[in-house]
Write a protein that holds these residues in place. Structure first.
Motif, PDB file in Angstrom:
ATOM      1  N   LYS A 148       0.848  -1.210   0.000  1.00 14.85           N
ATOM      2  CA  LYS A 148       0.000   0.000   0.000  1.00 14.85           C
ATOM      3  C   LYS A 148       0.878   1.254   0.000  1.00 14.85           C
ATOM      4  CE  LYS A 148      -3.888  -2.026   0.127  1.00 14.85           C
ATOM      5  NZ  LYS A 148      -4.777  -1.912  -1.020  1.00 14.85           N
ATOM      6  N   ALA A 149       1.951   1.211   0.792  1.00 15.56           N
ATOM      7  CA  ALA A 149       2.824   2.383   0.910  1.00 15.56           C
ATOM      8  C   ALA A 149       3.482   2.704  -0.428  1.00 15.56           C
ATOM      9  CB  ALA A 149       3.877   2.130   1.977  1.00 15.56           C
ATOM     10  N   ILE A 150       3.862   1.658  -1.162  1.00 14.60           N
ATOM     11  CA  ILE A 150       4.523   1.899  -2.457  1.00 14.60           C
ATOM     12  C   ILE A 150       3.527   2.493  -3.456  1.00 14.60           C
ATOM     13  CG2 ILE A 150       5.567   0.704  -4.444  1.00 14.60           C
ATOM     14  CD1 ILE A 150       7.080  -1.024  -2.392  1.00 14.60           C
ATOM     15  N   CYS A 208      14.088   9.298  12.534  1.00 14.62           N
ATOM     16  CA  CYS A 208      12.744   8.987  12.056  1.00 14.62           C
ATOM     17  C   CYS A 208      12.014   8.049  13.002  1.00 14.62           C
ATOM     18  CB  CYS A 208      12.823   8.333  10.690  1.00 14.62           C
ATOM     19  SG  CYS A 208      13.902   9.199   9.575  1.00 14.62           S
ATOM     20  N   ARG A 209      10.703   8.075  12.900  1.00 16.86           N
ATOM     21  CA  ARG A 209       9.900   7.138  13.683  1.00 16.86           C
ATOM     22  C   ARG A 209      10.180   5.716  13.214  1.00 16.86           C
ATOM     23  NH1 ARG A 209       4.157   9.610  14.059  1.00 16.86           N
ATOM     24  NH2 ARG A 209       3.573   7.423  13.999  1.00 16.86           N
ATOM     25  N   GLU A 223       6.720  14.616   7.223  1.00 13.04           N
ATOM     26  CA  GLU A 223       5.818  13.902   8.134  1.00 13.04           C
ATOM     27  C   GLU A 223       5.106  12.774   7.397  1.00 13.04           C
ATOM     28  OE1 GLU A 223       4.814  14.541  11.483  1.00 13.04           O
ATOM     29  OE2 GLU A 223       6.695  15.672  11.490  1.00 13.04           O
ATOM     30  N   ASN A 224       4.794  11.716   8.108  1.00 15.70           N
ATOM     31  CA  ASN A 224       3.954  10.664   7.522  1.00 15.70           C
ATOM     32  C   ASN A 224       2.573  11.257   7.212  1.00 15.70           C
ATOM     33  OD1 ASN A 224       6.066   9.002   8.122  1.00 15.70           O
ATOM     34  ND2 ASN A 224       4.927   7.641   9.464  1.00 15.70           N
ATOM     35  N   SER A 225       2.030  10.946   6.017  1.00 18.11           N
ATOM     36  CA  SER A 225       0.716  11.496   5.671  1.00 18.11           C
ATOM     37  C   SER A 225      -0.385  10.755   6.420  1.00 18.11           C
ATOM     38  CB  SER A 225       0.483  11.371   4.166  1.00 18.11           C
ATOM     39  OG  SER A 225       0.303  10.006   3.838  1.00 18.11           O
ATOM     40  N   ASP A 226      -1.557  11.409   6.534  1.00 15.32           N
ATOM     41  CA  ASP A 226      -2.697  10.757   7.198  1.00 15.32           C
ATOM     42  C   ASP A 226      -3.077   9.484   6.464  1.00 15.32           C
ATOM     43  OD1 ASP A 226      -2.712  12.783   8.927  1.00 15.32           O
ATOM     44  OD2 ASP A 226      -4.449  13.831   8.076  1.00 15.32           O
ATOM     45  N   GLU A 227      -2.972   9.569   5.131  1.00 14.71           N
ATOM     46  CA  GLU A 227      -3.352   8.413   4.310  1.00 14.71           C
ATOM     47  C   GLU A 227      -2.494   7.194   4.657  1.00 14.71           C
ATOM     48  OE1 GLU A 227      -3.123   9.926   0.380  1.00 14.71           O
ATOM     49  OE2 GLU A 227      -4.617   8.477  -0.355  1.00 14.71           O
ATOM     50  N   ILE A 228      -1.192   7.427   4.780  1.00 15.68           N
ATOM     51  CA  ILE A 228      -0.302   6.293   5.045  1.00 15.68           C
ATOM     52  C   ILE A 228      -0.496   5.786   6.470  1.00 15.68           C
ATOM     53  CG2 ILE A 228       1.808   7.540   5.770  1.00 15.68           C
ATOM     54  CD1 ILE A 228       1.707   4.553   3.437  1.00 15.68           C
TER      55      ILE A 228
END
Ligand code: SF4
Ligand code: SF4
Length: 424
Positions: A67-69, A260-261, A271-276
């Motif tokens: 999904k991330a890719i 990084c987290r 920042e990591n997006s809400d979607e991800i």
């Protein structure tokens, strides 16, 4: 297969604005206790504190990666950096790396570790073409190391004081040597702790340079509440800059590390997006082996409320499911356990009885039954606490480190089985 190592955004400054990385949070436990670490948070050795991540199973992690890719096609590196230490969770770490390598033959693979237990896995890391390994080495003098580490647990034995620091250091240096012999790019992180190792970090850089390390990363220590070091102030940027000037006499410096987290994704610093984050959330709710249909969780309990029974003592298993509307667990049935005394066959029978369960919650379990059950696709979790809380945790992918049973060895409450993590 074409793996381009220059595409690693952490190791190659030139590619950090073009290529992204993803950390897969599959490693919750740690095998050492750093005095700056509070296990309510992610491991400080690679990650920012105060950000508690979801923990995924290897198959959930692969699904999340897919999904991330789709959302972030510039990902060039898959890393495992916690939230604990990858090699305090070697089965999960290695299985994740195998799954990713099989599906993404061109992907750069990377792990970040405290180095204590990486050695037995280095050959396979090389076979899987893991091209980058980060080791966090805070001291090359066990006396100084003994101020930084409260304990080290290695091959089922607990070590403290200089013995702990010595075992850790020997493991780290041996691992670094071996990694370089087989051609893996090695980064060494050192956490700069004022008054503890700040005058010693240059010696660390010199030692690891002699063993062939490729790049050095001076990370300023973060002050974290409820730790032995909670009264030590963070280093002034000028102190870090001056140490970097010293250490760059021995090795090239990484200066753009964003701490990084453990579940970071994308371009460093973004920042990591809400979607991800939604995808991560979704992945953590899936069955730990998503291809299988395992709607239940089993538990052992004496009275039916608490997880308070060793697997070997259980005469029945309580089977739970989740009500999709209320998101509350409910007891489906009680299943009799196979009779005791038939060796491995007994555990194969348990696996058959629980073949529709994704996890088994117990208060204690031996290595041999655990192995049989895990090989049969049943995750075995050794926990203390209320069954329903743990069942919700399994179905929601919630962090359950507060329920992870502290072994008698670590009854001092400093157990390293929690959300912190051995890292990188
Ligand atoms: S923590 Fe540092 S080394 Fe690790 S992915 Fe982030 S920038 Fe790279
Ligand atoms: S998780 Fe383990 S290796 Fe990482 S900072 Fe905490 S104690 Fe140290």
């Amino acid at each position: 297969m074409t793996i381009s190592i220059e595409k690693h955004p952490c190791f190659n400054d030139a590619s950090r604005h073009t290529f992204g990385r993803i950390h897969l949070p599959v490693a919750p436990k740690c095998n050492i206790q750093c005095n700056y670490c509070n296990r309510k948070f992610d491991c400080l050795n690679e990650n920012r504190p105060g950000v508690t991540s979801k923990v995924l199973s290897p198959h959930q992690a692969l699904h999340y990666l897919d999904k991330a890719i789709e959302l972030s096609p510039n990902i060039s590196v898959v890393g495992i950096a916690g939230p604990g230490d990858p090699f305090a969770n070697p089965e999960e770490t290695m299985e994740t790396l195998r799954l990713v390598r099989e599906k993404y033959p061109d992907m750069l693979l990377c792990v970040a570790t405290n180095g204590l237990n990486v050695m037995p896995y280095i050959e396979e890391l090389a076979q899987l073409q893991v091209s980058h390994v980060t080791l966090t080495i805070n001291a090359v003098d066990p006396e100084i190391g003994s101020e930084i580490y409260a304990w080290v647990r290695h091959r089922k034995k607990m070590y403290r004081d200089t013995n702990a620091a010595k075992i850790l250091l020997e493991s780290q240096l041996a691992a670094l040597k071996k990694l370089k012999e087989i051609g893996v790019t090695a980064k060494v992180n050192a956490i700069v702790i004022p008054g503890v190792n700040d005058k010693h970090v240059a010696e660390v850089a010199k030692t690891v340079a002699e063993l062939g390390a490729d790049i050095f990363n001076c990370l300023p220590y973060y002050n974290t509440p409820e730790t032995v070091f909670e009264n030590i102030a963070e280093p002034h940027p000028e102190m870090v800059a001056s140490i970097q000037r010293e250490t760059e006499k021995f090795l090239p410096q990484m200066k753009h590390c964003a701490r990084c987290r453990a579940d970071a994704i994308g371009i460093i610093g973004q920042e990591n997006s809400d979607e991800i984050m939604k995808e991560l959330q979704e992945a953590s709710k899936m069955p730990r082996k998503p291809a299988e249909d395992r709607p239940y969780v089993a538990a052992t309990s004496m009275e039916g409320v608490l997880i308070n029974q060793h697997l070997g003592e259980a005469e029945r298993f309580l089977i739970y499911a989740l009500d999709k509307e209320t998101e509350r667990p409910f007891l489906v049935e009680s299943r009799p356990a196979p009779p005791a005394g038939s060796g491995t066959m007994r555990w194969e029978s348990v696996a058959a009885v629980l073949s529709d369960c994704r996890a088994l919650l117990v208060n204690g379990v031996g290595e041999s039954p655990k192995k049989v059950l895990v090989n049969n696709g049943i995750d075995v979790l050794t926990l203390d606490g209320v069954i329903e809380d743990a069942v919700i945790g399994i179905f929601s992918g919630r962090d359950m480190s507060n329920l992870i049973r502290i072994s008698k060895m670590h009854a001092c409450k400093t157990s390293c089985s929690g959300t912190g993590g051995g890292c990188g």
